[in-house]
Design a protein around this motif. Structure first.
Motif, PDB file in Angstrom:
ATOM      1  N   TYR A 104       0.825  -1.210   0.000  1.00  9.87           N
ATOM      2  CA  TYR A 104       0.000   0.000   0.000  1.00  9.87           C
ATOM      3  C   TYR A 104       0.862   1.265   0.000  1.00  9.87           C
ATOM      4  O   TYR A 104       0.588   2.230   0.725  1.00  9.87           O
ATOM      5  N   ARG A 107      -0.529   4.731  -0.063  1.00  5.85           N
ATOM      6  CA  ARG A 107      -1.376   5.167   1.048  1.00  5.85           C
ATOM      7  C   ARG A 107      -0.579   5.514   2.305  1.00  5.85           C
ATOM      8  O   ARG A 107      -1.071   5.371   3.411  1.00  5.85           O
ATOM      9  N   VAL A 139      -7.224   4.781   5.105  1.00  5.46           N
ATOM     10  CA  VAL A 139      -8.351   4.239   4.357  1.00  5.46           C
ATOM     11  C   VAL A 139      -9.558   5.141   4.582  1.00  5.46           C
ATOM     12  O   VAL A 139     -10.083   5.224   5.702  1.00  5.46           O
ATOM     13  N   SER A 326      -6.360  -7.207   1.206  1.00  5.82           N
ATOM     14  CA  SER A 326      -7.427  -6.228   1.426  1.00  5.82           C
ATOM     15  C   SER A 326      -8.742  -6.918   1.753  1.00  5.82           C
ATOM     16  O   SER A 326      -9.490  -6.493   2.636  1.00  5.82           O
ATOM     17  N   LEU A 337      -6.801  -2.025  -2.216  1.00  2.00           N
ATOM     18  CA  LEU A 337      -7.012  -0.652  -1.787  1.00  2.00           C
ATOM     19  C   LEU A 337      -6.172   0.305  -2.618  1.00  2.00           C
ATOM     20  O   LEU A 337      -6.584   1.426  -2.903  1.00  2.00           O
ATOM     21  N   HIS A 341      -7.448   3.714  -4.794  1.00  6.14           N
ATOM     22  CA  HIS A 341      -6.997   4.997  -4.237  1.00  6.14           C
ATOM     23  C   HIS A 341      -7.095   6.094  -5.287  1.00  6.14           C
ATOM     24  O   HIS A 341      -6.696   5.910  -6.427  1.00  6.14           O
TER      25      HIS A 341
END
Length: 341
Positions: A104, A107, A139, A326, A337, A341
């Protein structure tokens, strides 16, 4: 010569296991760096290793890939495996080492150490660690926490610790391992070239101990009394410190067997510690049909005597795509995810 149990290892491994009672040779291939401990005690070395591990987390949190490369034993035969099936870094100075391999990464992932456990060889030249990491990701405006299991091997390079091996995983419940594997959604660890870490006869006892462990649970190092023994099996709850662990085969039902397939071995300069990355194949049944389940494994071995090795740390896991992770953690089906995004 002591009798040696033959295990369901594949190919040439059957020949190697047959010699697992032989004496360890003296002409092992040695890593390039010095592995000579500094002139101070084990307690100071342990504190130094703890600091190094936490500093590496900071490097990851800052996205400083070059800093991590500098703290890795890049001139050795590295064994680095991430959570996803394709996240594997092997060999000397591999190009993949300079890639941003964080989960991720779009993120702003952050690592929090929750339970760092550090062990050293008796001479202080090799250390192995375990940590229950909390991977924090953003998230939908909130911070989510993903539990990641991390084991690693560090060696002394003159006056500092550098990473020689690492294994990250998400603990997946055995029922989900069955389900995803039956659906063809468990991807094996990327293929790797065999590396015996020296003469084949040197590797035979290590392969034999690993095969015995996955099929019977025996470690040859006294699980149940040895404070240096850690066993991590698939599943968040299957973590055993100084306790008798079930065999990997038994988790998948009566009649299940486990074969060690591909492997890469490193032996420390002192020849008292070794570590191995391996692929495993569980042969079992699911709803009456035969099923082969691919797993990955990493081991740290300590020499118990001149002729015997024992397992100090074992980490068995399933490789999960980011989208599958996820789904497990957030209930997001069939998409990652990062993609959303």
């Amino acid at each position: 010569m002591k009798a040696c149990k033959v295990l369901p290892l594949v190919g040439a491994l059957l020949l190697m296991v047959a010699s697992c009672g032989s004496k360890s040779p003296s002409n092992a291939v040695l890593p390039a760096a010095s592995e000579e401990p500094a002139d101070f005690g084990l307690n100071e070395l342990r504190k130094s290793l703890e600091s190094t591990v936490l500093e590496n987390y900071d490097q990851l949190n800052n996205g400083n890939v070059e800093g991590l490369v500098d703290g890795t034993a890049a001139d050795r035969r590295l064994q680095i495996v991430g959570v996803t099936p394709g996240d594997i870094v092997l060999g000397k100075t591999p190009k993949a080492l300079r890639q941003d391999r964080r989960l991720y990464k779009e993120r702003n992932p952050r690592i929090l150490s929750k339970n760092l456990d550090v062990h050293l060889s008796t001479d202080g030249s090799v250390g192995w660690v375990y940590d229950e990491i909390s991977l924090r990701v953003d998230v939908e405006g909130r911070e989510a926490s993903i539990p990641i299991r991390s084991t690693a091997v560090y060696v002394r390079d003159v006056d500092r610790w550098v990473i020689a091996a690492e294994h990250l995983s998400y603990g997946l419940a055995v029922r989900d391992v069955f389900r995803l594997s039956a659906q063809g959604k468990i991807v094996p660890l990327a293929r790797m070239k065999l590396d015996y870490g020296g003469p084949r006869e040197q590797a035979a006892p290590l392969i034999g101990v690993a095969g015995l462990f996955v099929n019977s649970g025996q470690t040859n190092s006294g699980v149940g009394g040895d404070s240096d023994t850690l066993v991590l099996l698939p599943g968040q709850e299957l973590e055993f410190h100084n306790a008798v662990a079930p065999s990997l085969a038994s988790l998948f039902g009566v009649g299940s067997t486990v074969a060690v397939q591909e492997f890469r071995i490193n032996v420390a300069k002192t020849k008292r510690v070794a570590w191995m990355l391996a692929t495993l194949a569980v042969q079992t049944t699911y709803n009456g049909d035969p099923l082969s389940i691919p797993l990955r494994a990493s081991f740290v071995f300590e020499r118990q005597s001149e002729a015997e090795w024992g397992i100090a740390q074992a980490h068995i896991s399933v490789g999960l795509q980011e989208a599958q992770l996820s789904e497990q953690v957030f209930g997001v089906a069939e998409t990652s995810l990062s993609d959303s995004h």
